[in-house]
Design an enzyme around this catalytic site. Structure first.
Site, PDB file in Angstrom:
ATOM      1  N   CYS A 157       0.861  -1.179   0.000  1.00 18.79           N
ATOM      2  CA  CYS A 157       0.000   0.000   0.000  1.00 18.79           C
ATOM      3  C   CYS A 157       0.902   1.235   0.000  1.00 18.79           C
ATOM      4  O   CYS A 157       2.044   1.150  -0.456  1.00 18.79           O
ATOM      5  CB  CYS A 157      -0.981  -0.018   1.171  1.00 18.79           C
ATOM      6  SG  CYS A 157      -0.260   0.161   2.821  1.00 18.79           S
ATOM      7  N   ARG A 179      -3.523  -0.612   5.187  1.00 17.18           N
ATOM      8  CA  ARG A 179      -4.045  -1.721   4.394  1.00 17.18           C
ATOM      9  C   ARG A 179      -3.097  -2.901   4.300  1.00 17.18           C
ATOM     10  O   ARG A 179      -3.497  -4.045   4.553  1.00 17.18           O
ATOM     11  CB  ARG A 179      -4.387  -1.237   2.976  1.00 17.18           C
ATOM     12  CG  ARG A 179      -5.539  -0.262   2.952  1.00 17.18           C
ATOM     13  CD  ARG A 179      -5.699   0.336   1.591  1.00 17.18           C
ATOM     14  NE  ARG A 179      -4.663   1.339   1.352  1.00 17.18           N
ATOM     15  CZ  ARG A 179      -4.548   2.035   0.232  1.00 17.18           C
ATOM     16  NH1 ARG A 179      -5.378   1.816  -0.773  1.00 17.18           N
ATOM     17  NH2 ARG A 179      -3.602   2.941   0.108  1.00 17.18           N
ATOM     18  N   ASP A 219      -8.231   3.305   1.034  1.00 13.22           N
ATOM     19  CA  ASP A 219      -7.353   3.729   2.125  1.00 13.22           C
ATOM     20  C   ASP A 219      -8.205   4.303   3.248  1.00 13.22           C
ATOM     21  O   ASP A 219      -8.852   5.336   3.078  1.00 13.22           O
ATOM     22  CB  ASP A 219      -6.367   4.774   1.617  1.00 13.22           C
ATOM     23  CG  ASP A 219      -5.282   5.096   2.629  1.00 13.22           C
ATOM     24  OD1 ASP A 219      -5.388   4.672   3.793  1.00 13.22           O
ATOM     25  OD2 ASP A 219      -4.317   5.779   2.242  1.00 13.22           O
TER      26      ASP A 219
END
Length: 135
Positions: free
Chosen positions: A2, A8, A106
């Site tokens: 990420c 994440r 996100d």
């Protein structure tokens, strides 16, 4: 992978490891990283750790790190959390796929509920990945 390796991808790492262990698959190594290094060495976002804890996972050992291009040659598969990460990774020589069927959003700028939603999406995608490895 990420952006900062604090939301994440660490959730993905923890969940995928747990699901692989539960399936008895012990010959896969799972790591996570971010496109940027500004959080390198930091633990995951406390909201990510709390979401994991609410769902029975432990993310306390995580420390953020930045992706290194040399890893293309050392990893069999690199999983991107969204289309932007995928596009960035596709410039390298490795095998790159999306972690889930759709972008994992996100949750950084949202509330706790966003982290729980991301965790649920990651759990579902991890189930698919584990099934692929079993086949």
């Amino acid at each position: 992978m990420c952006t900062g390796n604090i939301c994440r991808s660490p959730i993905g790492e923890v969940v995928l490891r747990a699901k692989l262990a539960a399936a008895g698959i012990d010959d896969v190594t799972v790591t996570s990283s971010g496109t940027g290094g500004w959080h390198a060495g930091d633990p995951m976002d406390p909201r990510a750790a709390a979401a994991l804890g609410r769902h029975g996972y432990d993310g306390s050992a995580h420390r953020a790190r930045q992706f290194r291009p040399a890893w293309f040659g050392e990893r069999d598969l690199i999983l991107a959390m969204d289309a932007g990460h995928y596009a960035e990774l596709k410039t390298g020589p490795g095998t790159v796929e999306m972690f889930a069927d759709a972008d994992v959003p996100d949750p950084y700028y949202g509330d706790d509920e966003g982290f729980d939603e991301v965790l649920l999406q990651i759990e579902q995608a991890a189930d698919v990945l584990v099934d692929r490895l079993r086949a």
